[in-house]
Design a protein around this motif. Structure first.
Motif, short mmCIF file in Angstrom:
data_model
loop_
_atom_site.label_atom_id
_atom_site.label_comp_id
_atom_site.label_asym_id
_atom_site.label_seq_id
_atom_site.Cartn_x
_atom_site.Cartn_y
_atom_site.Cartn_z
N LYS A 160 7.83 -35.47 53.41
CA LYS A 160 6.77 -34.57 53.83
C LYS A 160 6.07 -33.94 52.64
CE LYS A 160 8.35 -33.33 58.37
NZ LYS A 160 8.38 -32.26 59.34
N VAL A 162 5.52 -31.05 51.32
CA VAL A 162 5.86 -29.63 51.34
C VAL A 162 5.08 -28.84 50.30
CG1 VAL A 162 8.14 -30.01 52.26
CG2 VAL A 162 7.82 -30.09 49.81
N THR A 202 8.68 -27.07 58.20
CA THR A 202 9.08 -27.51 56.87
C THR A 202 8.61 -26.53 55.81
OG1 THR A 202 9.00 -29.83 57.55
CG2 THR A 202 8.91 -29.41 55.20
N LYS A 206 10.95 -24.52 53.26
CA LYS A 206 10.74 -24.60 51.82
C LYS A 206 10.63 -23.21 51.20
CE LYS A 206 9.57 -26.65 47.89
NZ LYS A 206 8.91 -25.63 47.12
N TRP A 223 18.49 -30.82 49.89
CA TRP A 223 17.45 -31.02 50.92
C TRP A 223 17.39 -32.50 51.29
CZ3 TRP A 223 13.24 -27.41 52.28
CH2 TRP A 223 12.29 -27.98 53.14
N THR A 225 15.31 -35.02 54.38
CA THR A 225 14.52 -35.21 55.60
C THR A 225 15.10 -36.38 56.36
OG1 THR A 225 12.53 -34.36 54.52
CG2 THR A 225 12.23 -35.68 56.51
N ASP A 275 15.92 -31.49 57.30
CA ASP A 275 14.56 -31.32 57.80
C ASP A 275 14.20 -32.42 58.81
OD1 ASP A 275 11.98 -30.25 57.96
OD2 ASP A 275 11.24 -31.57 56.39
N ASP A 276 13.60 -31.98 59.93
CA ASP A 276 13.03 -32.91 60.90
C ASP A 276 14.09 -33.81 61.54
OD1 ASP A 276 10.87 -33.83 62.36
OD2 ASP A 276 10.40 -35.43 60.95
N THR A 302 15.65 -28.05 60.71
CA THR A 302 14.34 -27.93 61.36
C THR A 302 14.22 -29.06 62.37
OG1 THR A 302 12.97 -29.36 59.95
CG2 THR A 302 13.40 -27.13 59.16
#
Length: 925
Positions: A160, A162, A202, A206, A223, A225, A275-276, A302
């Motif tokens: 992503k 970010v 996101t 962050k 981190w 995703t 994330d995601d 997330t």
């Protein structure tokens, strides 16, 4: 046709085969075809068991099987068309109408479709399942290798962008998440951020991830995703790279990667952002990699799916990220476009309109900021852009719509039709949940489950779309169920685009645009050509919410059309809080006024309709033609009187009748509507007599029983939601209604009513004030009383109800200025609403309301105070007061002070729209 529609067709076949108590289908022409119905029913049932309920669930993932399912559903759809055309032909002949023989066949011809079903069955039986599984396994391996290889080229913070940091409107969100992450708990804890695609999950993660205090607090931060397809190796590479981008990871095995991650986390206080994440299965695999050694470590998720967050930690913090306000959208737009400079005055008006049209979605603001940055800073240019925000969103395929479309692609099959259905309604449309659920059920979107009632399943579908952040809840019922919801413009645009691909709707616009939604996309056609489109593409749903005048168009019979919705545009106007109404009466009025086209001929063109919504057409009487629509399941229509011909519509599930008069007489054969579940009206529905019970009816509004009807139980034994009128000289026994959960009673002030010459008349006013006798069922959860004039001593009857959760007392529901409760309890009462009562004194204590969560007191201008002890109720969360005496306000201030003194700052008190602030004492350092 979805799988749920096939099941609905099976239920219809079962009734055609076995039901002898439905006059419309207990016809010699239909009865003699029962052997054919039986064979079709058995063949469809066998195929459903083979294709949809096969014990090897992996088969459903193979493309070959999916194609066969699609072919089978198409064959079942064709079979239903044949059966329904046959039933319509028989029905028309019985009522003396001669339909066109080239369209409506009075013979049942199922031979071709039966051969198609048999062919599908043989193809499935001859499939080489083992080879299909092997091919699928090889394909999966290749995809995983490609995913792992691609991960080496991705950013350490995932794929992503970010870097597009949004610094507006999330400061408080950052504080909430940060404080939860760094609190004292030693056990490994999970915190989740949930919201729709593009809302800034996101970006918020962050912000928290790089917050100086968070950086200081945790020894290790990582981190990764995850996105829709979880891959273990890809996850290891991402999270390890985010910890140290100098690591050489390409040649490491999966075992070595896991060992490296474990060593870096062991004994450390770590923070990992996932994330995601899209599935509970992915979380169940990921959580195994995180050691829990009571170091105060945290995982921040997330997701768009509330279900995933709840599964990861049901008692953890799930932070629902809200949309930006219009002011925040404008602030963000200015920041992105002007980079700290002020917006020129001539651009303020169009710029604010652009920000408003982004509807609170940060992703939309960023896209529009990119558009504006490339354009001249002229007012005329920005005004033009402000009128085309949706077009820019749609053209940004790799941005907004593609981001939102991921949610659609991740929907289970049973939710896709429900989701696409939303795209047929106008922008900013406010969906009343009950109406939407009824429409879904009538369309056949809801899959039957023997252990649950249909409406409960439909409500589960609605909640699923809300939990996936595809529907926005605008208002709730007092008990928390969804009352009104809406769709974000970008989500609706995805519905529209996917609807085009699926040919889900034919939308009729007014000239000159005449765009055909869901059929031919962007091509503009003259209105006279739409019948050609119908003939060619055979749409199942037609929708219009604009003014249409097609007097010169003759319409051919179109049996493919199953739904016609003329949609009333309900859009909340923020300026005056009223509802805008946009209707299109010319479309149908043009048919009725033409001499060459009678209502019967018009309805013959739409004889196979399941859903018909004509709620705004007051000037047209369609009563003569309604009898032809024997397949209707949902009907919303204006009528001057209730025609007995409606009772031939034995498939009806929902009937909403509107009239300009104050009352309407129901025919005694209303019980012929054997499938009716919901009956509503804006007028009193007077029932002088009835031929038999309506066993499936669950909801009925404003019904009044006549002298020829003994009681509600004999008429509506399964009723769950009832609105009716009370009379002062009779007993009102609702105790026998064993399924009743919601009851609204309004006193008439009159004695027993009578029916004279078909008109609903009232008796003389009850000047003697006879005491109304009411008996309530133990199943009751919600009770509303208005103008009943009961003595307060009768409240003990209501207090004894074991399941009552909501009590609403409106104008003159009880007489007397003193309400003294005594020592008795409302056992489960959660919500108490007092409105326009004439009481002056109210004596009660906390022991009377052990479960109370909300108290509303509205326009009780004589009430001197709210009992102070009510503030001590441990479950009480909210007190709302409006238009009351100053002395009552003083009692509220005392309650506020007393609760603040014991540290109960959670109790919210709102007076005339404003919250009463808590008193927080200040202490010297």
């Amino acid at each position: 046709m979805a799988y749920a529609s096939v099941q609905m067709f099976m239920e219809k076949l079962k009734q055609l085969i076995y039901s002898n108590d439905i006059p419309v289908i207990n016809n010699p022409s239909i009865v003699c075809e029962r052997p054919q119905f039986q064979i079709l029913y058995e063949e469809l049932g066998s195929m459903i068991q083979t294709l949809f309920n096969h014990e090897d669930q992996d088969l459903h993932n193979f493309e070959e099987v999916r194609k066969l399912k699609k072919r089978f559903i198409g064959a079942a759809e064709e079979a239903e068309d044949i059966v329904d055309i046959f039933l319509s032909a028989v029905h028309c002949r019985n009522i003396g109408y001669s339909p066109r023989s080239d369209v409506f066949q009075t013979s049942l011809h199922l031979e071709v479709v039966m051969r198609s079903i048999e062919s599908i069955k043989k193809e499935f039986m001859t499939m080489n399942i083992d080879n299909m599984k092997m091919d699928s396994s090889l394909k999966t391996d290749r995809l995983q290798m490609q995913s792992a290889g691609a991960s080496r080229n991705r950013s350490s913070l995932g794929s992503k962008k970010v870097v597009e940091e949004m610094v507006v409107g999330i400061d408080r969100d950052v504080e909430i998440i940060r404080d939860k992450l760094v609190e004292d708990g030693k056990k490994l804890d999970v915190v989740s951020i949930v919201g729709m695609g593009g809302i800034g999950k996101t970006t918020l993660a962050k912000k928290v991830f790089t917050d100086p205090f968070v950086v200081y607090h945790f020894h290790v931060r990582g981190w990764a995703t995850v996105s829709q397809t979880y891959d273990k190796r890809d996850f290891f590479l991402r999270v390890l790279s985010s910890m140290d981008d100098q690591l050489k990871l390409e040649k490491a095995t999966d075992f070595q990667l896991r060992e490296m991650l474990h060593k870096r986390l062991l004994g450390k206080r770590y923070l990992i952002v996932i994330d995601d994440i899209w599935s509970t299965e992915a979380w169940d695999k990921l959580k195994l990699f995180f050691p829990n050694h009571n170091t105060g470590s945290r995982i921040l998720l997330t997701s768009r799916l509330t279900e995933v967050a709840s599964h990861a930690k049901s008692d953890g913090l799930i932070h629902h990220l809200q949309h930006l306000t219009e002011e925040e959208c404008w602030e963000l737009l200015c920041e992105k476009v002007f980079q700290g400079d002020e917006c020129p005055k001539w651009l303020l008006e169009p710029g604010m309109q652009i920000a408003k049209n982004c509807h609170g979605l940060p992703l939309s603001v960023i896209v529009m900021a990119g558009v504006l940055a490339k354009e001249p800073r002229r007012k005329d240019v920005w005004l033009k852009i402000s009128c085309s925000v949706h077009s820019y969103m749609a053209s940004d395929e790799k941005g907004c719509l593609e981001t939102i479309a991921l949610s659609y692609h991740h929907l289970p099959l049973h939710l896709r039709d429900c989701f696409l259905y939303l795209g047929g309604f106008p922008e900013d449309y406010r969906f009343y949940s009950q109406e939407l659920l009824w429409l879904w059920m009538a369309e056949g979107f809801i899959q039957e489950d023997g252990s649950q009632i249909l409406k409960k399943i439909a409500n589960g579908y609605l909640m699923d779309l809300v939990d996936r952040n595809l529907l926005i809840v605008e208002n709730r019922y007092v008990l928390g169920d969804i009352y009104v919801c809406k769709v974000h413009d970008l989500v609706r645009q995805v519905c529209v685009e996917k609807g085009k691909e699926e040919r889900f709707f034919l939308k009729i616009d007014s000239p000159p645009s005449n765009r055909l939604f869901g059929i031919i996309g962007k091509q503009n056609k003259k209105l006279r050509n739409w019948k050609k489109v119908i003939t060619t593409h055979k749409p199942h749903r037609v929708v219009t919410y604009q003014e249409i005048n097609i007097k010169r168009l003759s319409l051919p019979p179109t049996p493919s059309i199953r739904s016609f919705l003329s949609i009333l545009h309900r859009m909340l106007n923020p300026e005056n809080k009223t509802t805008k109404i946009q209707n299109s009466s010319k479309f149908f009025c043009s048919f009725a006024r033409r001499r060459v086209l009678k209502p019967e001929k018009f309805f013959c063109s739409f004889a196979l309709l399941r859903v018909l919504n004509l709620e705004k057409y007051e000037s047209v009487d369609f009563s003569p033609g309604l009898a032809l629509l024997v397949h209707l399941r949902h009907l919303n229509i204006w009528l001057s009187s209730f025609p007995t011909s409606i009772c031939n519509l034995w498939n009806l599930q929902t009937l909403i009748v509107r009239t300009s008069s104050s009352s309407m007489v129901l025919p005694s054969n209303i019980s012929d509507l054997v499938n009716l579940r919901h009956l509503g009206s804006n007028a009193d529905l007077y029932l002088p007599s009835i031929e038999g019970p309506m066993k499936l009816l669950e909801v009925i509004s404003k019904v009044v029983l006549g002298d020829g009807v003994d009681n509600f139980q004999k008429c509506f034994p399964g009723i769950k939601d009832l609105i009716t009128t009370l009379y002062s000289d009779e007993e009102n026994d609702f105790e026998v209604l064993h399924h009743l959960q919601s009851l609204a009673l309004t006193g008439s002030g009159y004695s027993r009513r009578r029916s004279v010459e078909g008109e609903l008349l009232r008796g003389e006013p009850n000047l003697g004030k006879n005491h109304i006798i009411i008996r309530f069922p133990a199943t009751l959860k919600l009770l509303l009383l208005e103008r009943c004039g009961l003595p307060w001593s009768d409240m003990s009857i209501i207090q004894a109800l074991p399941n009552l959760e909501v009590l609403v007392l409106r104008e003159n529901s009880f007489e007397g200025t003193l309400w003294e409760i005594g020592d008795e309890q409302f056992q489960r009462l959660k919500v108490l609403i007092l409105m326009k009562l004439n009481i002056k004194q109210w004596e009660a204590s906390s022991i009377n309301f052990p479960c109370l969560e909300r108290l509303d007191v509205k326009t009780c201008i004589d009430l001197e105070e709210i009992p102070l002890e009510l503030g001590e109720i441990s479950t009480l969360e909210f007190i709302y007061v409006n238009n009351c005496d100053a002395s009552l306000l003083e009692s509220l201030q005392k309650i506020r002070q007393e609760q603040d003194d014991v540290g109960n700052y959670e109790l919210k008190i709102k007076v005339d729209g404003r919250y009463m602030p808590s008193y927080v004492p200040h202490h010297d350092d």
